[in-house]
Every structure is written in C-alpha cells, then in structure tokens.
Design a protein around this motif. Structure first.
Motif, PDB file in Angstrom:
ATOM      1  N   MET A 290      29.116  31.434   6.483  1.00 19.55           N
ATOM      2  CA  MET A 290      29.937  31.910   7.596  1.00 19.55           C
ATOM      3  C   MET A 290      31.419  31.828   7.256  1.00 19.55           C
ATOM      4  SD  MET A 290      27.828  30.567  10.942  1.00 19.55           S
ATOM      5  CE  MET A 290      28.544  31.790  12.037  1.00 19.55           C
ATOM      6  N   SER A 291      31.783  30.849   6.438  1.00 20.12           N
ATOM      7  CA  SER A 291      33.178  30.735   6.005  1.00 20.12           C
ATOM      8  C   SER A 291      33.535  31.828   5.004  1.00 20.12           C
ATOM      9  CB  SER A 291      33.416  29.354   5.389  1.00 20.12           C
ATOM     10  OG  SER A 291      34.728  29.243   4.887  1.00 20.12           O
ATOM     11  N   ASP A 295      34.939  37.478   8.092  1.00 22.91           N
ATOM     12  CA  ASP A 295      35.325  38.674   8.842  1.00 22.91           C
ATOM     13  C   ASP A 295      34.115  39.416   9.399  1.00 22.91           C
ATOM     14  OD1 ASP A 295      34.518  39.354   6.303  1.00 22.91           O
ATOM     15  OD2 ASP A 295      35.953  40.997   6.072  1.00 22.91           O
ATOM     16  N   VAL A 296      32.920  38.821   9.245  1.00 22.12           N
ATOM     17  CA  VAL A 296      31.708  39.363   9.864  1.00 22.12           C
ATOM     18  C   VAL A 296      31.272  38.383  10.950  1.00 22.12           C
ATOM     19  CG1 VAL A 296      29.353  40.207   9.526  1.00 22.12           C
ATOM     20  CG2 VAL A 296      31.032  40.396   7.672  1.00 22.12           C
ATOM     21  N   MET A 297      31.145  38.886  12.168  1.00 18.48           N
ATOM     22  CA  MET A 297      30.764  38.027  13.283  1.00 18.48           C
ATOM     23  C   MET A 297      29.240  38.021  13.413  1.00 18.48           C
ATOM     24  SD  MET A 297      33.844  37.293  14.165  1.00 18.48           S
ATOM     25  CE  MET A 297      34.401  37.675  12.495  1.00 18.48           C
ATOM     26  N   SER A 347      26.397  43.845   3.732  1.00 21.63           N
ATOM     27  CA  SER A 347      26.795  43.753   2.331  1.00 21.63           C
ATOM     28  C   SER A 347      27.667  42.546   2.073  1.00 21.63           C
ATOM     29  CB  SER A 347      27.518  45.032   1.893  1.00 21.63           C
ATOM     30  OG  SER A 347      26.653  46.146   1.942  1.00 21.63           O
ATOM     31  N   LYS A 348      28.580  42.257   2.983  1.00 23.98           N
ATOM     32  CA  LYS A 348      29.445  41.101   2.853  1.00 23.98           C
ATOM     33  C   LYS A 348      28.643  39.794   2.944  1.00 23.98           C
ATOM     34  CE  LYS A 348      33.630  43.316   4.741  1.00 23.98           C
ATOM     35  NZ  LYS A 348      34.597  42.986   3.680  1.00 23.98           N
ATOM     36  N   ILE A 349      27.681  39.761   3.856  1.00 23.36           N
ATOM     37  CA  ILE A 349      26.825  38.572   3.987  1.00 23.36           C
ATOM     38  C   ILE A 349      26.003  38.376   2.714  1.00 23.36           C
ATOM     39  CG2 ILE A 349      24.852  37.593   5.225  1.00 23.36           C
ATOM     40  CD1 ILE A 349      25.939  39.025   7.752  1.00 23.36           C
ATOM     41  N   LEU A 350      25.438  39.457   2.209  1.00 22.16           N
ATOM     42  CA  LEU A 350      24.627  39.376   0.989  1.00 22.16           C
ATOM     43  C   LEU A 350      25.460  38.953  -0.225  1.00 22.16           C
ATOM     44  CD1 LEU A 350      22.419  42.539   1.557  1.00 22.16           C
ATOM     45  CD2 LEU A 350      21.557  40.203   1.342  1.00 22.16           C
ATOM     46  N   ALA A 353      26.096  35.292   0.081  1.00 22.38           N
ATOM     47  CA  ALA A 353      24.878  34.539  -0.252  1.00 22.38           C
ATOM     48  C   ALA A 353      24.658  34.510  -1.751  1.00 22.38           C
ATOM     49  CB  ALA A 353      23.673  35.140   0.470  1.00 22.38           C
ATOM     50  N   ALA A 354      24.929  35.631  -2.418  1.00 21.17           N
ATOM     51  CA  ALA A 354      24.750  35.706  -3.864  1.00 21.17           C
ATOM     52  C   ALA A 354      25.675  34.745  -4.596  1.00 21.17           C
ATOM     53  CB  ALA A 354      24.993  37.147  -4.344  1.00 21.17           C
ATOM     54  N   GLU A 355      26.850  34.516  -4.020  1.00 20.45           N
ATOM     55  CA  GLU A 355      27.787  33.570  -4.622  1.00 20.45           C
ATOM     56  C   GLU A 355      27.210  32.148  -4.646  1.00 20.45           C
ATOM     57  OE1 GLU A 355      30.932  33.818  -6.004  1.00 20.45           O
ATOM     58  OE2 GLU A 355      30.513  35.980  -6.073  1.00 20.45           O
ATOM     59  N   GLN A 356      26.256  31.892  -3.748  1.00 19.02           N
ATOM     60  CA  GLN A 356      25.596  30.589  -3.700  1.00 19.02           C
ATOM     61  C   GLN A 356      24.412  30.523  -4.677  1.00 19.02           C
ATOM     62  OE1 GLN A 356      24.616  29.126   0.215  1.00 19.02           O
ATOM     63  NE2 GLN A 356      26.353  30.161   1.174  1.00 19.02           N
TER      64      GLN A 356
END
Length: 358
Positions: A290-291, A295-297, A347-350, A353-356
C-alpha cells in the motif's frame, strides 16, 4: 490518484450532487427550510424529503416504509434495539461490526457458520429461542452474495424476525424480502451522512432515539432535505442504470481477474458481486504494498476496521490463516471506473508486488 475502493465508499453521482446543492440553500436562497416547519419553506422542504422517500422505496420490495437515518449503522441499531425482547439473536459470522457488536451488546447471541466460499448455509440450526436473524445480502469484504430469500423463510419458520444489511446490494442487484433492511447512501453514489431502514408493514418498532418524534415517532431529529434529496436522486439513478452498471462491472471484473492470474480468490467466484475482488498472494507484505502503490486507492480489508491491527474476522471465518488474511487485498470498482483506470491501477499494484519477489 486511481480510486479502486468502491466497498468503502463510492463517488458522488453528479445528479445527486445537484439535488444536494438545491436543498442546501437553493438558487433563490430559500431551500434551507426545516422540513418539520408548517410554513411555506418548511412544506417545500418536506415535499423534497417525501419525494426522496418514494425514490428510495422504489428499489425495495412492496409493502414497507422508509425511515431515514444517518446511515446504515444507525439503521441497524434501530432495527436490533427497536425489536429487543426475550430470546437470542442469530447473526452470520461475517456480518459488519454494526451487526456483530450490537448483537453482543444486546446480550444472548449466536454466530452462524459460513463455508470456505463465504456462504452462510441455511441448513444449520438456530437456537430455539431465536427472535432475530441477521444475514447480510452482499458481504462488504469478500463480496459473497448470501441466500437471503432462504434465510427470510427460515426466520419465519422459527417465528423470528429477519434483518438484512443490504448496504453493498442496494442499487446494484435486486434487494430481496426481509422484515427490516438497512442501507447507506454513500455506497450507491449518494452523499455520506444519510441512510435508511426499510421496515415491513405491520411491524412495530420501539423508539430508540427520543426527542421530537420525527420519522414515524421512531427516529427523532431534524432531517436534512439536502441529504435526503441527494440519496433519493442516487437511488433513482441506480434504478435506471442498474443493468448498464452491471454489464460495465462484469467487463472490469474479467479484466482484473485476468491481470491477477495466479493470485488466490477469497470467497465465491460465482455467488458474488463482481465489483469486489478480494485476493491474496503468499508472502505478500500488504502494508509495504500500500505504501509502494500509494497513488492507487485500494484496501487491505474493511475500511471500518482499518488501523485496528486486527485480522479480518471475515477472512478468519472462511478458514484463512492469519498469514493468508494478512496477505490479502480488496480491489473495488464500479460505475465511474474506466477500463484504463483499472488497468493502470492493477498494473501499479502488480509492479509493487513484484518488487517484493512474490
């Protein structure tokens, strides 16, 4: 910012905004009247309230009356406290806190089990002294649609009343029969601060909030014509657009499901409102997600419980472990979500997540 949290609240419909402003002061400055006053301005305000009442009632089953409230929480409290008596209350394990906490406060209560898909099976037993059954129509966290017709029938068979929290259903799907139904305007593109309790004809409630005796002597206090009018127009728009909205949301659901291929769905795929996508990924740190995608709610669970630090009682009730529940997110979309916004947001959420590395 991209808004994907429609279960928490929905954008105000432009038509509802216009109606709201009309009764805040009006184009000629005379729209602020007290709807309980006998003079001309009061009668005009009262007429706006009654028109709104009719518009809200049009999406309910026939044979009931509308009590305006400050929202669904007050409506639920009025229903549960206004029918207080001898006996126990049976509520599903995935009800909103407004139902669960009120049931606990009133004393003897029983929680109904739900299956792994979030369905509350009507074949389970209820205590013999059950006086009230509360099962919501669409769950706010996982979107599961409950067999409310069967639960209403079961309540009748047990000489009990049936209360339905239809907050996430009203204006989206047909609201089915009950003895009492609670809704909130801001969940169907109306203003915050106003809701309603639908009460079946012939059912008498006790007064919970004393004072001036407004709203059929059940809910004292001066009504806001502006909020009621905004809610009424939002209901009118929802009625007119229900089929178009559903078709639009189904397209968004299919797009989002495809983008989150490989993520686990929480709750039923079929018995579900498809504007709610609650999913999980093993090892996901949702707070970091979420951090990183700030910019995605979107939500890590119910907005009403956010910040509590508690694991979602809904996800626990369907059998998820604490780790699975804490790796879950909820994405909500609706009438004003475009396919482009959904794609960008997901796309931003994915990417986050990929960064993790999950």
């Amino acid at each position: 910012m991209i808004y994907l949290d429609y279960q928490a609240t929905t954008p105000l419909a432009p038509e509802a905004r216009d109606a709201l402003l009309r009764w805040l002061d009006g184009p000629d400055g005379t729209g602020f009247g007290n709807p309980h006053s006998p003079h001309r301005m009061g009668r005009q305000a009262a007429a706006a309230v009654e028109l709104a009442r009719d518009r809200v009632a049009a999406l309910f089953p026939p044979g009931g009356k509308i009590i305006f409230t400050s929202g669904a929480t007050e409506a639920i409290n009025l229903a549960m406290r206004g029918t207080a008596g001898v006996g126990s209350i049976s509520v599903s394990a995935i009800e909103h806190a407004a139902v669960l906490d009120t049931a606990r406060a009133l004393g003897k209560h029983h929680e109904l089990n739900v299956a792994a898909d979030g369905q509350c099976n009507v074949n389970q037993d209820v205590p013999q002294d059950t006086r009230l059954i509360a099962v919501m129509q669409v769950n706010n966290e996982i979107g599961t649609i409950q067999p409310t017709v069967e639960w209403h029938r079961k309540a009748k068979e047990n000489n009990a009343l049936y209360l339905c929290d239809a907050v996430q259903a009203y204006g989206k799907i047909e609201v089915t029969g009950a003895d009492m139904i609670a809704i909130s305007a801001h969940k169907f593109h109306g203003p915050k601060g106003v809701g309603a309790l639908w009460v079946r004809e012939g059912l008498d409630l006790s007064e919970v909030q004393t004072g001036g005796g407004q709203e059929h002597g059940l809910r004292s206090g001066t009504l806001s014509p502006a909020l009621c009018a905004g809610m009424g127009v939002a209901a009118l728009e929802a009625k007119d657009r229900m089929e178009r909205d559903a078709e639009h949301i189904e397209k968004l659901w299919n797009k989002a499901r495809g983008m989150f291929d490989g993520w686990e769905l929480n709750g039923s795929d079929t018995a579900r409102w498809h504007g709610n996508l609650n999913i999980r990924k093993e090892g996901l740190d949702v707070a970091r997600l979420m951090s990183d995608a700030r910019d995605v709610m979107f939500s890590a669970g119910s907005a009403c419980a956010s910040g509590s630090g508690r694991t979602s009682h809904v996800l626990k009730a369907i059998g998820l472990t604490q780790e699975q529940a804490k790796s879950s997110i909820r994405i909500g979309f609706g009438r004003y979500t475009t396919a482009e916004q959904l794609e960008q947001g997901c796309s931003k959420i994915l990417a986050a997540a990929a960064e993790q590395g999950v």
